[in-house]
Design a protein around this motif. Structure first.
Motif, PDB file in Angstrom:
ATOM      1  N   HIS A 196      -6.884  -7.666  -1.671  1.00  0.00           N
ATOM      2  CA  HIS A 196      -5.622  -7.069  -2.114  1.00  0.00           C
ATOM      3  C   HIS A 196      -4.499  -7.669  -1.276  1.00  0.00           C
ATOM      4  O   HIS A 196      -4.706  -8.027  -0.113  1.00  0.00           O
ATOM      5  N   ALA A 198       0.054  -7.938  -0.609  1.00  0.00           N
ATOM      6  CA  ALA A 198       1.446  -7.544  -0.859  1.00  0.00           C
ATOM      7  C   ALA A 198       2.180  -8.772  -1.377  1.00  0.00           C
ATOM      8  O   ALA A 198       2.017  -9.884  -0.859  1.00  0.00           O
ATOM      9  N   TRP A 207       5.464  -5.635  -4.390  1.00  0.00           N
ATOM     10  CA  TRP A 207       4.409  -5.256  -5.326  1.00  0.00           C
ATOM     11  C   TRP A 207       3.067  -5.360  -4.626  1.00  0.00           C
ATOM     12  O   TRP A 207       2.912  -6.106  -3.659  1.00  0.00           O
ATOM     13  N   TYR A 208       2.091  -4.616  -5.150  1.00  0.00           N
ATOM     14  CA  TYR A 208       0.728  -4.687  -4.606  1.00  0.00           C
ATOM     15  C   TYR A 208      -0.223  -5.073  -5.730  1.00  0.00           C
ATOM     16  O   TYR A 208      -0.058  -4.635  -6.880  1.00  0.00           O
ATOM     17  N   GLU A 210      -4.419  -6.984  -6.744  1.00  0.00           N
ATOM     18  CA  GLU A 210      -5.716  -7.555  -6.401  1.00  0.00           C
ATOM     19  C   GLU A 210      -5.745  -9.003  -6.875  1.00  0.00           C
ATOM     20  O   GLU A 210      -5.422  -9.295  -8.028  1.00  0.00           O
ATOM     21  N   TYR A 229      -1.985  -5.975 -10.989  1.00  0.00           N
ATOM     22  CA  TYR A 229      -1.016  -5.179 -10.239  1.00  0.00           C
ATOM     23  C   TYR A 229      -1.382  -3.694 -10.173  1.00  0.00           C
ATOM     24  O   TYR A 229      -2.106  -3.163 -11.020  1.00  0.00           O
ATOM     25  N   VAL A 269      -3.451  -6.648   2.283  1.00  0.00           N
ATOM     26  CA  VAL A 269      -3.403  -5.184   2.427  1.00  0.00           C
ATOM     27  C   VAL A 269      -4.781  -4.633   2.093  1.00  0.00           C
ATOM     28  O   VAL A 269      -5.635  -5.332   1.533  1.00  0.00           O
ATOM     29  N   ILE A 271      -6.683  -1.682   0.040  1.00  0.00           N
ATOM     30  CA  ILE A 271      -6.557  -0.652  -0.990  1.00  0.00           C
ATOM     31  C   ILE A 271      -7.946  -0.121  -1.326  1.00  0.00           C
ATOM     32  O   ILE A 271      -8.874  -0.895  -1.590  1.00  0.00           O
ATOM     33  N   LEU A 283      -3.278   3.051  -0.374  1.00  0.00           N
ATOM     34  CA  LEU A 283      -2.923   1.848   0.372  1.00  0.00           C
ATOM     35  C   LEU A 283      -2.916   2.167   1.860  1.00  0.00           C
ATOM     36  O   LEU A 283      -2.144   3.015   2.313  1.00  0.00           O
ATOM     37  N   ASP A 285      -1.705   1.179   5.069  1.00  0.00           N
ATOM     38  CA  ASP A 285      -0.654   0.319   5.616  1.00  0.00           C
ATOM     39  C   ASP A 285      -0.889  -0.059   7.064  1.00  0.00           C
ATOM     40  O   ASP A 285      -0.161  -0.869   7.617  1.00  0.00           O
TER      41      ASP A 285
END
Length: 289
Positions: A196, A198, A207-208, A210, A229, A269, A271, A283, A285
């Motif tokens: 995943h 950012a 946006w996040y 895979e 997304y 990131v 997820i 998520l 962080d």
């Protein structure tokens, strides 16, 4: 011939009577050297070395009873060990690209070893086709790739696929002091690994998604990622982490997947799906900062 006669006289009890290939070859060496030069191919060092490592040492380490089975198991073990050492060496070379990325300040795509042939319909593809292997690993999520390529006026016959990318430190809009690494690989040491990430949007928007595929088109230097997304639906009051769900394409119920430039990916990131709310993702962080 005189040398062989001398050997027979000196060692009359030798069982082989000196009828050995390597002894007989000596007779022909003089003529062979005159005709073709130094006989480099006649060295037995390599085979002697293998005999020591693969037979003598395993035998001495065995119980001297079921020695043949012990030798085979020992060689199998050392073969597996050498493969692990090779993987470690490869990983070190892989990680060295992190520092190159830090120095160069650019994203480094690594390990090109797969080619997708995009011509022909998906229905006609063989199950051994690399595209189908990748697509099956992703649960069929690459079936929309052809349409998305065409929507961007990209109609390649061949895609060069990468299994990982180093993202240099400082690429993040947040404080990122380390080089991030993202993977898109259906068989990373036998395991699925689709990272995943950012992704930079318009302005300060983030946006996040895979990463399903990292690729470039044959004959072009442009490098792309195929991404699925997520939408941010809320921020958890207790942890401060964002809750996400799989994004839908505007005005449709189709899962939102898109082709993006790899330079818009600025960090990895983490997820994970929520156990309490199926279909909702959280998520983390804090993992990569």
């Amino acid at each position: 011939m005189s040398m062989i006669k001398e050997l027979k006289a000196a060692f009359p009890k030798q069982k082989s009577k000196w009828k050995l290939i390597k002894v007989h070859m000596v007779v022909h060496f003089e003529e062979a050297i005159k005709r073709g030069g130094l006989p480099e191919e006649y060295s037995t060092n390599m085979y002697e070395h293998f005999h020591k490592d693969c037979v003598k040492r395993p035998y001495r380490a065995s119980n001297r009873r079921e020695w043949s089975e012990s030798i085979i198991k020992s060689n199998q073990f050392h073969q597996m060990l050498s493969e692990v050492e090779s993987d470690i060496k490869e990983e070190r070379e892989y990680n060295s690209a992190f520092y190159e990325a830090d120095t160069e300040g650019k994203r480094v795509l690594l390990r090109t070893h797969v080619v997708f042939h995009m011509q022909g319909s998906t229905a006609r593809r063989s199950k051994t086709d690399q595209f189908e292997i990748w697509n099956m690993a992703l649960g069929g999520r690459l079936t929309t790739l052809q349409d998305d390529l065409e929507s961007y006026d990209l109609t390649p016959q061949t895609l060069h696929v990468f299994t990982g990318m180093a993202v240099p430190a400082g690429s993040s809009t947040a404080d990122s002091r380390v080089t991030h690494f993202v993977r898109a690989n259906p068989s990373h040491h036998g395991q699925l690994w689709f990272s995943h990430a950012a992704i930079k949007g318009a302005g300060d928007e983030v946006w996040y998604g895979e990463i399903l595929l990292l690729f470039k088109i044959l004959g072009s230097d442009e490098r792309f990622a195929y991404v699925q997304y997520y939408d941010v639906i809320r921020v958890d009051a207790l942890t401060g982490c964002k809750a996400l769900r799989v994004a839908k394409a505007p005005g449709t119920q189709r899962v939102y997947r898109d082709i993006i430039d790899v330079d818009t990916i600025f960090r990895a990131v983490h997820i994970v799906e929520s156990f309490a709310r199926p279909g909702t993702f959280m998520l983390n962080d804090y993992l990569f900062d």
